[in-house]
Design a protein around this motif. Structure first.
Motif, PDB file in Angstrom:
ATOM      1  N   TYR A   1       8.121  -4.053   3.834  1.00 24.42           N
ATOM      2  CA  TYR A   1       7.036  -3.885   4.785  1.00 24.42           C
ATOM      3  C   TYR A   1       5.863  -3.215   4.074  1.00 24.42           C
ATOM      4  O   TYR A   1       5.923  -2.952   2.868  1.00 24.42           O
ATOM      5  CB  TYR A   1       7.492  -3.084   5.996  1.00 24.42           C
ATOM      6  CG  TYR A   1       8.752  -3.634   6.634  1.00 24.42           C
ATOM      7  CD1 TYR A   1       8.703  -4.741   7.477  1.00 24.42           C
ATOM      8  CD2 TYR A   1      10.005  -3.083   6.354  1.00 24.42           C
ATOM      9  CE1 TYR A   1       9.865  -5.265   8.055  1.00 24.42           C
ATOM     10  CE2 TYR A   1      11.169  -3.593   6.920  1.00 24.42           C
ATOM     11  CZ  TYR A   1      11.084  -4.683   7.771  1.00 24.42           C
ATOM     12  OH  TYR A   1      12.231  -5.198   8.327  1.00 24.42           O
ATOM     13  N   GLU A   2       4.805  -2.923   4.804  1.00 24.79           N
ATOM     14  CA  GLU A   2       3.608  -2.382   4.176  1.00 24.79           C
ATOM     15  C   GLU A   2       3.871  -1.043   3.477  1.00 24.79           C
ATOM     16  O   GLU A   2       3.499  -0.858   2.320  1.00 24.79           O
ATOM     17  CB  GLU A   2       2.497  -2.205   5.227  1.00 24.79           C
ATOM     18  CG  GLU A   2       1.126  -1.883   4.639  1.00 24.79           C
ATOM     19  CD  GLU A   2       0.492  -3.052   3.924  1.00 24.79           C
ATOM     20  OE1 GLU A   2      -0.538  -2.852   3.282  1.00 24.79           O
ATOM     21  OE2 GLU A   2       1.035  -4.177   3.974  1.00 24.79           O
ATOM     22  N   ASN A   3       4.515  -0.131   4.178  1.00 31.56           N
ATOM     23  CA  ASN A   3       4.708   1.211   3.631  1.00 31.56           C
ATOM     24  C   ASN A   3       6.174   1.595   3.440  1.00 31.56           C
ATOM     25  O   ASN A   3       6.458   2.709   3.006  1.00 31.56           O
ATOM     26  CB  ASN A   3       4.047   2.253   4.540  1.00 31.56           C
ATOM     27  CG  ASN A   3       2.535   2.138   4.541  1.00 31.56           C
ATOM     28  OD1 ASN A   3       1.879   2.488   3.566  1.00 31.56           O
ATOM     29  ND2 ASN A   3       1.982   1.627   5.632  1.00 31.56           N
TER      30      ASN A   3
ATOM     31  N   GLY B   1       6.814   0.820   0.048  1.00 36.00           N
ATOM     32  CA  GLY B   1       6.763  -0.564   0.500  1.00 36.00           C
ATOM     33  C   GLY B   1       5.867  -1.432  -0.350  1.00 36.00           C
ATOM     34  O   GLY B   1       5.694  -1.193  -1.551  1.00 36.00           O
ATOM     35  N   ARG B   2       5.248  -2.410   0.306  1.00 40.23           N
ATOM     36  CA  ARG B   2       4.468  -3.410  -0.415  1.00 40.23           C
ATOM     37  C   ARG B   2       3.294  -2.806  -1.185  1.00 40.23           C
ATOM     38  O   ARG B   2       3.005  -3.213  -2.313  1.00 40.23           O
ATOM     39  CB  ARG B   2       3.954  -4.458   0.582  1.00 40.23           C
ATOM     40  CG  ARG B   2       3.214  -5.638  -0.067  1.00 40.23           C
ATOM     41  CD  ARG B   2       2.796  -6.671   0.960  1.00 40.23           C
ATOM     42  NE  ARG B   2       3.960  -7.316   1.567  1.00 40.23           N
ATOM     43  CZ  ARG B   2       4.383  -7.097   2.816  1.00 40.23           C
ATOM     44  NH1 ARG B   2       3.731  -6.244   3.600  1.00 40.23           N
ATOM     45  NH2 ARG B   2       5.447  -7.718   3.287  1.00 40.23           N
ATOM     46  N   ILE B   3       2.612  -1.853  -0.587  1.00 44.10           N
ATOM     47  CA  ILE B   3       1.443  -1.283  -1.269  1.00 44.10           C
ATOM     48  C   ILE B   3       1.835  -0.498  -2.512  1.00 44.10           C
ATOM     49  O   ILE B   3       0.984  -0.224  -3.370  1.00 44.10           O
ATOM     50  CB  ILE B   3       0.620  -0.390  -0.322  1.00 44.10           C
ATOM     51  CG1 ILE B   3       1.445   0.835   0.128  1.00 44.10           C
ATOM     52  CG2 ILE B   3       0.103  -1.164   0.873  1.00 44.10           C
ATOM     53  CD1 ILE B   3       0.627   1.835   0.925  1.00 44.10           C
ATOM     54  N   HIS B   4       3.096  -0.130  -2.635  1.00 47.17           N
ATOM     55  CA  HIS B   4       3.564   0.601  -3.809  1.00 47.17           C
ATOM     56  C   HIS B   4       4.136  -0.328  -4.875  1.00 47.17           C
ATOM     57  O   HIS B   4       4.527   0.132  -5.943  1.00 47.17           O
ATOM     58  CB  HIS B   4       4.626   1.624  -3.401  1.00 47.17           C
ATOM     59  CG  HIS B   4       4.208   2.533  -2.296  1.00 47.17           C
ATOM     60  ND1 HIS B   4       4.509   2.273  -0.977  1.00 47.17           N
ATOM     61  CD2 HIS B   4       3.491   3.683  -2.310  1.00 47.17           C
ATOM     62  CE1 HIS B   4       4.014   3.239  -0.223  1.00 47.17           C
ATOM     63  NE2 HIS B   4       3.383   4.095  -0.994  1.00 47.17           N
TER      64      HIS B   4
END
Length: 382
Positions: free
Chosen positions: A350-352, A307-310
């Motif tokens: 999304y985040e993850n 997701g976003r953190i990646h």
């Protein structure tokens, strides 16, 4: 500890067919404690300056290990070939409160095609690093030093890495003889790589000065191994060794989870090894393909486990690869990955995790849970 980083002068603007890149001079003050010798402290201070300059410039951290051996030579000027770091000048070296400080000017030419800018961040899972010989941990009762070093190493990756996201640590052990366990743990946690290690030396040497003064020099040697979560195969095997002054009384019990330990000369040395290991991960694995996996499918939409953190963004174009398994002639289970004609476009992030739409709707039924994707380079996607 205050370190100053300032951009001095933009030297050149090189235009390419795709993306412009800028070469620039950076002035950096790097510091390192004198934990063993002045020469080692000077080298570590230069590496600290290089890390801060490259990180600030948005360059590839993996370039630093490639020149680390060259900067051990006691020179005032260095010139490098085939590296984003082109030139380095040591302007000043001094000592301050037990630390070596070096003022360095560095010419950096960040490349737009570096791996950490083209690939999604890879997920790393750590196992608790073990002390091979607990009897060597008796002095100071530092039996938990491996467990606490793992936390520092994981945190180092989480805060400073350009190419990885840390998933923390697992209590399960893995090694080269347990590929199926590696794959099982990776599947359960979503890890692309699993990092494990062993501390092989914590021995101490007593150094006597004069008739009564005595100090303790303590070793730290460690072996790090990295396993591919998809295949269970070992992809990296590095060794690290250093020594530093042990500033604690021989009979004292030292808590290796406290700032008192990690701010000591010995703790500083361990933190330097942690950074070196993180930079080696950048150097050896950053250019490996990142493979987001299909974890769910609803009609023409799939859910990815990145997701976003990646670094996943709406509109990203992805190529699908079908995964399967077979038994080879020796009876060993093997993983097979086959390129498909299916492409996807990321629609929600999304985040993850993220959602992607299958561009060839008539082929959607062939997409299975466990299939993987890659993000092709812009000039190779079709």
């Amino acid at each position: 500890m205050k370190k100053r980083l300032s951009l001095l002068l933009s030297m050149a603007l090189a235009m390419t067919v795709t993306t412009p890149a800028v070469a620039a001079w950076y002035e950096v003050t790097g510091t390192a404690p004198m934990v063993s010798s002045i020469e080692d402290a000077r080298t570590n201070a230069i590496k600290d300056a290089l890390y801060r300059a490259v990180n600030f410039a948005g360059g590839d951290l993996g370039n630093i290990p490639n020149i680390s051996k060259l900067i051990t030579n006691n020179r005032n000027q260095y010139q490098f070939a085939n590296n984003e770091i082109r030139y380095m000048s040591i302007d000043k070296v001094d000592t301050h409160r037990g630390n070596i400080r070096v003022n360095v000017r560095i010419d950096i030419y960040p490349e737009a095609s570096t791996c950490h800018t083209q690939q999604y961040k890879k997920t790393l899972l750590f196992t608790h690093i073990k002390v091979d010989s607990p009897q060597q941990a008796v002095m100071g009762s530092i039996y938990d030093v491996g467990k606490n070093f793992t936390k520092v190493f994981s945190r180092q990756v989480e805060l400073d890495s350009h190419s990885f996201v840390s998933l923390g640590a697992t209590q399960y052990d893995v090694n080269a003889h347990t590929p199926e366990r590696v794959k099982m743990i990776a599947e359960d946690t979503g890890a692309q790589y699993i990092v494990t290690g062993d501390i092989t030396d914590l021995s101490a040497t007593y150094l006597k000065y004069g008739d009564s003064n005595m100090s303790i020099n303590r070793e730290f040697a460690m072996k790090i191994q990295v396993f591919d979560g998809k295949t269970g195969v070992r992809v990296m095997d590095n060794n690290y060794r250093d020594a530093a002054l042990w500033p604690f009384a021989r009979t004292s019990q030292v808590d290796t989870s406290t700032a008192r330990f990690w701010e000591s000369s010995y703790g500083h040395m361990l933190r330097q090894i942690s950074r070196d290991a993180m930079l080696d991960l950048e150097n050896e694995l950053a250019c490996k393909m990142t493979l987001p996996e299909v974890v769910a499918r609803f009609g023409n939409t799939v859910t990815l486990n990145l997701g976003r953190i990646h670094g996943v963004q709406p509109g990203d174009k992805l190529q699908l690869w079908h995964t399967g398994s077979f038994i080879d002639q020796r009876g060993i289970a093997r993983t097979k990955v086959t390129r498909s004609e299916i492409s996807l476009t990321v629609s929600r992030v999304y985040e993850n995790d993220a959602e992607a739409t299958i561009n060839q709707a008539d082929l959607a039924a062939s997409v299975q849970i466990g299939d993987v994707m890659n993000k092709p380079l812009p000039n190779t996607y079709n």
